[in-house]
Design a protein around this motif. Structure first.
Motif, PDB file in Angstrom:
ATOM      1  N   SER A  12      -1.726  -9.824  10.814  1.00 55.02           N
ATOM      2  CA  SER A  12      -1.318 -10.613   9.572  1.00 55.02           C
ATOM      3  C   SER A  12      -1.509  -9.838   8.507  1.00 55.02           C
ATOM      4  O   SER A  12      -0.642  -9.466   7.480  1.00 55.02           O
ATOM      5  N   PHE A  13      -2.540  -9.172   8.362  1.00 55.63           N
ATOM      6  CA  PHE A  13      -3.093  -8.323   7.158  1.00 55.63           C
ATOM      7  C   PHE A  13      -2.354  -7.206   6.998  1.00 55.63           C
ATOM      8  O   PHE A  13      -1.801  -6.664   6.027  1.00 55.63           O
ATOM      9  N   ILE A  14      -2.175  -6.497   8.006  1.00 56.57           N
ATOM     10  CA  ILE A  14      -1.296  -5.158   8.084  1.00 56.57           C
ATOM     11  C   ILE A  14       0.202  -5.456   7.491  1.00 56.57           C
ATOM     12  O   ILE A  14       0.492  -4.873   6.706  1.00 56.57           O
ATOM     13  N   PHE A  15       0.620  -6.434   8.379  1.00 53.90           N
ATOM     14  CA  PHE A  15       2.278  -6.774   7.716  1.00 53.90           C
ATOM     15  C   PHE A  15       2.490  -7.325   6.428  1.00 53.90           C
ATOM     16  O   PHE A  15       3.308  -7.114   5.726  1.00 53.90           O
ATOM     17  N   GLY A  16       1.205  -7.940   5.770  1.00 55.51           N
ATOM     18  CA  GLY A  16       1.181  -8.593   4.500  1.00 55.51           C
ATOM     19  C   GLY A  16       1.122  -7.083   3.722  1.00 55.51           C
ATOM     20  O   GLY A  16       1.817  -7.232   2.456  1.00 55.51           O
ATOM     21  N   ALA A  17       0.367  -6.294   3.969  1.00 53.21           N
ATOM     22  CA  ALA A  17       0.099  -5.141   3.185  1.00 53.21           C
ATOM     23  C   ALA A  17       1.412  -4.348   3.031  1.00 53.21           C
ATOM     24  O   ALA A  17       1.885  -3.873   1.926  1.00 53.21           O
ATOM     25  N   ILE A  18       1.946  -4.173   4.124  1.00 55.09           N
ATOM     26  CA  ILE A  18       3.617  -3.463   4.197  1.00 55.09           C
ATOM     27  C   ILE A  18       4.412  -4.139   3.437  1.00 55.09           C
ATOM     28  O   ILE A  18       5.195  -3.724   2.573  1.00 55.09           O
ATOM     29  N   SER A  19       4.511  -5.663   3.494  1.00 57.78           N
ATOM     30  CA  SER A  19       5.262  -6.512   2.568  1.00 57.78           C
ATOM     31  C   SER A  19       5.159  -6.397   1.198  1.00 57.78           C
ATOM     32  O   SER A  19       6.087  -6.048   0.272  1.00 57.78           O
ATOM     33  N   GLY A  20       3.672  -6.060   0.680  1.00 57.59           N
ATOM     34  CA  GLY A  20       3.236  -5.925  -0.594  1.00 57.59           C
ATOM     35  C   GLY A  20       3.875  -4.504  -1.014  1.00 57.59           C
ATOM     36  O   GLY A  20       4.493  -4.525  -2.287  1.00 57.59           O
ATOM     37  N   MET A  21       3.783  -3.545  -0.293  1.00 58.25           N
ATOM     38  CA  MET A  21       4.149  -2.184  -0.656  1.00 58.25           C
ATOM     39  C   MET A  21       5.603  -2.169  -0.902  1.00 58.25           C
ATOM     40  O   MET A  21       6.072  -1.398  -1.735  1.00 58.25           O
ATOM     41  N   ILE A  22       6.519  -2.717   0.146  1.00 53.51           N
ATOM     42  CA  ILE A  22       8.016  -2.847  -0.145  1.00 53.51           C
ATOM     43  C   ILE A  22       8.182  -3.492  -1.377  1.00 53.51           C
ATOM     44  O   ILE A  22       9.105  -3.063  -1.965  1.00 53.51           O
TER      45      ILE A  22
END
Length: 213
Positions: free
Chosen positions: A55-65
């Motif tokens: 969940s943290f990894i996908f959240g970080a990717i969402s933030g970068m996008i």
């Protein structure tokens, strides 16, 4: 709320709407957001560390996008720049000067106070004609409309409290301010000057100008 602030808010609303439009049309961002929520829910229910990490990894990717989406940085930078501009155009003097002006003019005797009040009209006031008292003088002008010009001799120190809802405020060599509310100015030698005066001007529509003369 003055017109400048309203204009800034309207522009920021359009920028945010543009950002929302871009986010809606960025499908891969929504995919990562959905995965973030799904794994977040799984991590909460199962208390699994693996789900939490995902969940943290996908959240970080969402933030970068989101950081790469056009309009995002504009939505942040624009209000920041406007705040800096407003702060630069509304300087505040040191606390020592503010306290001195308050003590000097709020406690002075009634005979040192003069007041001019009218509904409208243009005024040109030359402080060279004022009989200054040792304790300081005070001048108040309140009117609905009209321009006001104050001529200040070089040996006179001033404490200014100026407001115009629609108009310009120009104080000596300071930057011109538009539709300004509660603009304060204090002469550097206010506490030592033998001639000093507090000027309060409240105008609904009209320009206020303070010049050296």
């Amino acid at each position: 709320m003055n017109k400048k602030l309203k204009a800034v808010i309207i522009i920021e609303i359009f920028i945010v709407l543009g950002l929302i439009f871009r986010v809606v049309h960025t499908p891969h961002l929504w995919i990562f957001l959905v995965l973030t929520v799904i794994f977040g829910v799984l991590a909460t229910r199962s208390r699994s560390r693996a789900w939490r990490i995902l969940s943290f990894i996908f959240g970080a990717i969402s933030g970068m996008i989101l950081f790469t989406v056009s309009w995002f940085w504009l939505a942040i930078i624009f209000p920041a720049i406007m705040c800096i501009i407003f702060w630069k155009n509304n300087p505040r003097e040191q606390e020592r000067q503010v306290n001195f002006a308050h003590n000097l003019f709020q406690n002075q005797a009634a005979e040192t106070y003069s007041q001019t009040s009218q509904n409208n009209g243009n005024d040109v006031i030359d402080l060279d004609d004022v009989v200054f008292k040792p304790t300081g003088n005070s001048l108040s002008i309140k009117k609905m409309a009209g321009n006001t010009k104050i001529i200040v001799p070089e040996d006179v120190a001033v404490a200014l409290d100026l407001t115009t809802n629609t108009g310009l405020i120009k104080i000596f060599n300071e930057a011109t301010q538009i539709n300004a509310s509660n603009v304060h100015y204090f002469s550097e030698n206010l506490d030592e000057a033998p001639k000093r005066i507090k000027i309060t001007i409240r105008v609904d529509t009209g320009n206020i100008e303070v010049v050296q003369g």
